[in-house]
Design a protein around this motif. Sequence first.
Motif, mmCIF file in Angstrom:
data_model
loop_
_atom_site.group_PDB
_atom_site.id
_atom_site.type_symbol
_atom_site.label_atom_id
_atom_site.label_comp_id
_atom_site.label_asym_id
_atom_site.label_seq_id
_atom_site.Cartn_x
_atom_site.Cartn_y
_atom_site.Cartn_z
ATOM 1 N N LEU A 21 41.647 35.036 33.338
ATOM 2 C CA LEU A 21 41.493 35.748 34.604
ATOM 3 C C LEU A 21 41.351 34.738 35.736
ATOM 4 O O LEU A 21 40.572 33.788 35.636
ATOM 5 N N ILE A 22 42.110 34.948 36.803
ATOM 6 C CA ILE A 22 42.010 34.138 38.014
ATOM 7 C C ILE A 22 41.700 35.079 39.169
ATOM 8 O O ILE A 22 42.441 36.040 39.408
ATOM 9 N N VAL A 23 40.610 34.828 39.851
ATOM 10 C CA VAL A 23 40.260 35.628 41.035
ATOM 11 C C VAL A 23 40.831 34.908 42.250
ATOM 12 O O VAL A 23 40.442 33.766 42.544
ATOM 13 N N ASP A 24 41.774 35.542 42.943
ATOM 14 C CA ASP A 24 42.382 34.899 44.115
ATOM 15 C C ASP A 24 41.917 35.567 45.399
ATOM 16 O O ASP A 24 41.104 36.502 45.376
ATOM 17 N N LYS A 25 42.416 35.027 46.507
ATOM 18 C CA LYS A 25 42.039 35.495 47.850
ATOM 19 C C LYS A 25 40.523 35.396 48.068
ATOM 20 O O LYS A 25 39.901 36.284 48.650
ATOM 21 N N VAL A 26 39.938 34.310 47.546
ATOM 22 C CA VAL A 26 38.510 34.052 47.779
ATOM 23 C C VAL A 26 38.395 33.340 49.117
ATOM 24 O O VAL A 26 38.928 32.240 49.293
ATOM 25 N N GLU A 27 37.687 33.958 50.062
ATOM 26 C CA GLU A 27 37.651 33.431 51.426
ATOM 27 C C GLU A 27 36.257 32.980 51.866
ATOM 28 O O GLU A 27 36.152 32.188 52.807
ATOM 29 N N THR A 28 35.201 33.457 51.252
ATOM 30 C CA THR A 28 33.852 33.127 51.717
ATOM 31 C C THR A 28 32.999 32.654 50.547
ATOM 32 O O THR A 28 33.269 32.962 49.382
ATOM 33 N N GLU A 29 31.925 31.938 50.903
ATOM 34 C CA GLU A 29 30.999 31.457 49.881
ATOM 35 C C GLU A 29 30.265 32.625 49.236
ATOM 36 O O GLU A 29 29.906 32.560 48.058
ATOM 37 N N ARG A 30 30.043 33.677 49.977
ATOM 38 C CA ARG A 30 29.379 34.856 49.416
ATOM 39 C C ARG A 30 30.218 35.458 48.297
ATOM 40 O O ARG A 30 29.689 35.864 47.249
ATOM 41 N N VAL A 90 31.538 36.426 42.567
ATOM 42 C CA VAL A 90 32.515 36.230 41.505
ATOM 43 C C VAL A 90 31.890 35.495 40.327
ATOM 44 O O VAL A 90 32.155 35.809 39.154
ATOM 45 N N LEU A 91 31.033 34.513 40.617
ATOM 46 C CA LEU A 91 30.367 33.782 39.541
ATOM 47 C C LEU A 91 29.453 34.696 38.735
ATOM 48 O O LEU A 91 29.242 34.473 37.536
ATOM 49 N N ASP A 92 28.902 35.723 39.376
ATOM 50 C CA ASP A 92 28.078 36.696 38.648
ATOM 51 C C ASP A 92 28.893 37.445 37.601
ATOM 52 O O ASP A 92 28.339 37.958 36.620
ATOM 53 N N LEU A 93 30.238 37.494 37.803
ATOM 54 C CA LEU A 93 31.124 38.160 36.849
ATOM 55 C C LEU A 93 31.632 37.196 35.777
ATOM 56 O O LEU A 93 32.500 37.549 34.987
ATOM 57 N N SER A 125 52.427 35.280 34.468
ATOM 58 C CA SER A 125 51.182 35.664 35.142
ATOM 59 C C SER A 125 51.456 36.935 35.944
ATOM 60 O O SER A 125 52.554 37.107 36.491
ATOM 61 N N MET A 126 50.479 37.810 35.999
ATOM 62 C CA MET A 126 50.601 39.031 36.809
ATOM 63 C C MET A 126 49.638 38.916 37.985
ATOM 64 O O MET A 126 48.435 38.669 37.801
ATOM 65 N N ASP A 127 50.166 39.073 39.202
ATOM 66 C CA ASP A 127 49.308 39.003 40.385
ATOM 67 C C ASP A 127 49.465 40.277 41.209
ATOM 68 O O ASP A 127 50.121 41.237 40.778
ATOM 69 N N GLN A 128 48.858 40.273 42.387
ATOM 70 C CA GLN A 128 48.843 41.443 43.272
ATOM 71 C C GLN A 128 48.363 42.688 42.522
ATOM 72 O O GLN A 128 48.927 43.778 42.632
ATOM 73 N N VAL A 129 47.296 42.489 41.738
ATOM 74 C CA VAL A 129 46.748 43.583 40.940
ATOM 75 C C VAL A 129 45.894 44.466 41.840
ATOM 76 O O VAL A 129 44.931 44.005 42.455
ATOM 77 N N THR A 130 46.249 45.725 41.917
ATOM 78 C CA THR A 130 45.486 46.692 42.719
ATOM 79 C C THR A 130 44.806 47.744 41.850
ATOM 80 O O THR A 130 43.936 48.477 42.324
ATOM 81 N N ASN A 131 45.205 47.820 40.583
ATOM 82 C CA ASN A 131 44.642 48.813 39.672
ATOM 83 C C ASN A 131 44.226 48.100 38.390
ATOM 84 O O ASN A 131 45.056 47.474 37.723
ATOM 85 N N LEU A 132 42.946 48.177 38.053
ATOM 86 C CA LEU A 132 42.432 47.495 36.874
ATOM 87 C C LEU A 132 42.750 48.236 35.580
ATOM 88 O O LEU A 132 42.378 47.768 34.499
ATOM 89 N N ALA A 147 39.583 38.896 45.018
ATOM 90 C CA ALA A 147 38.120 38.999 45.046
ATOM 91 C C ALA A 147 37.695 40.380 45.515
ATOM 92 O O ALA A 147 36.739 40.966 44.982
ATOM 93 N N ALA A 148 38.408 40.931 46.500
ATOM 94 C CA ALA A 148 38.050 42.259 47.005
ATOM 95 C C ALA A 148 38.186 43.315 45.912
ATOM 96 O O ALA A 148 37.308 44.165 45.740
ATOM 97 N N THR A 149 39.294 43.262 45.139
ATOM 98 C CA THR A 149 39.492 44.237 44.065
ATOM 99 C C THR A 149 38.419 44.093 42.993
ATOM 100 O O THR A 149 37.885 45.089 42.482
#
Length: 430
Positions: A379-388, A393-396, A324-331, A350-352
């Motif tokens: 794809l796993i979206v991590d660092k999800v902190e808020t319901e917003r 993310v679900l829209d994606l 697995s590759m994490d800490q992705v800052t560049n898509l 989530a921010a990226t």
Amino acid sequence: MPSPIKHLAATMLYALPSVALAWGATALFGFDPKLAALGGLIACLLGAEAHAAISRSVERKAVRKELQELTSLAAGLSRDLDDAADKIVELEERFERETAERMERIFSEIRVVESLVKRLAETREFSGAVVAAAQPPAIEASKPALELASPAPDSDVPPPKPEKRLEEMNDSELLETIRRSLETNRVDLYLQPVVSLPQRKVMYYEGLSRLRTDKGELIMPRDYMRVAEPAGMMPTVDNILLFRCIQVVRKLAQRNSKAGVFCNISAFSLLDEDFFPQFIDYMQHNTDLAQHLIFEFSQMTVNGAGPVERASLEALAALGFRFSMDQVTNLRFDVAALHDRNFRYVKVSAATMLEGRHTAGDIHAGDLKELLRRSGIQLIVDKVETEREVVDVLDLDVELGQGYLFGEPRPVRESVLREEPQPGISIAAD
């Protein structure tokens, strides 16, 4: 065999007619009574002979049937004995094979542990020399060594100083505390869930290693990396944490056959010429962990991988382990190349993801999930902190998420670690 009643009935069938014959010959036909009696007796003897012949025939049939049953039973017992002998041979071979495998596991683990202990001792000597060199010379240096080393007979030896709190330690004290934590196996595994979206059902876990001081305070990576890196101890710390994580994951796999855990490996381990070959040998004897372990690397490690790191990744992939590759800052990355190197997961914060929707690039955040899916990568979206963030993310159309919103890292329960280990793997209790 015929019962006594049947024998009596058969006897009556020829005895009564014989008596009737003798009486009839005398009364009706006027035969001499002696001759009539003799004729009746002869008739009775013939009937008895016929009765005996029939009885012997019935008995022979019964005996043949019993012999056939005994022969069949003997043949069955013989087959059972042959099967038992084959099973005994199979069990002996299996026992020898499993014993050899277990011994290989033990030896491979011992080799890894020896390497780590040796490395830890080397770092102790190195950092001790650095600290000693940085200290001013002792005032009593001119005294004999014996006088310096031995207190007066009637003097009180002061007790060891209690361990300070982390915030009160200087760098050398913190480094010594880290070393003691590693030497005494005060290494804990924390698990953070990776959940399905939108159901939020736990699908995987990420394993995070933490050190503990003598007082039980947690030493976070940001704390020990700050002092271990300059002291040249970071490769040793990383190797020991990785090996400890693997050991604990084996314990978890015994409790849950479907458990999947992401375990981080840094470039330090991949480049370690002493540790990593022995670690590969250890994993060769533990390939059953391939279904439970996903080794995780940062995007920086993946992008900066040289020949040594690539060879290390190929060795793990050849054993069936996924990455697995994490800490992705560049898509902007080569999805097909990742798949070819056995990467099956990519973690993007989530921010990226949410910021990436509005930036120009080779890969639009909204298309990333589908692009990865076509190459067999989740794809796993991590660092999800808020319901917003969950809504966005679900829209994606993202299906897997991780973050404090879904669950913070929690230590593995002691009851799990106290489970009877599988032969060949030993996890020391604190």
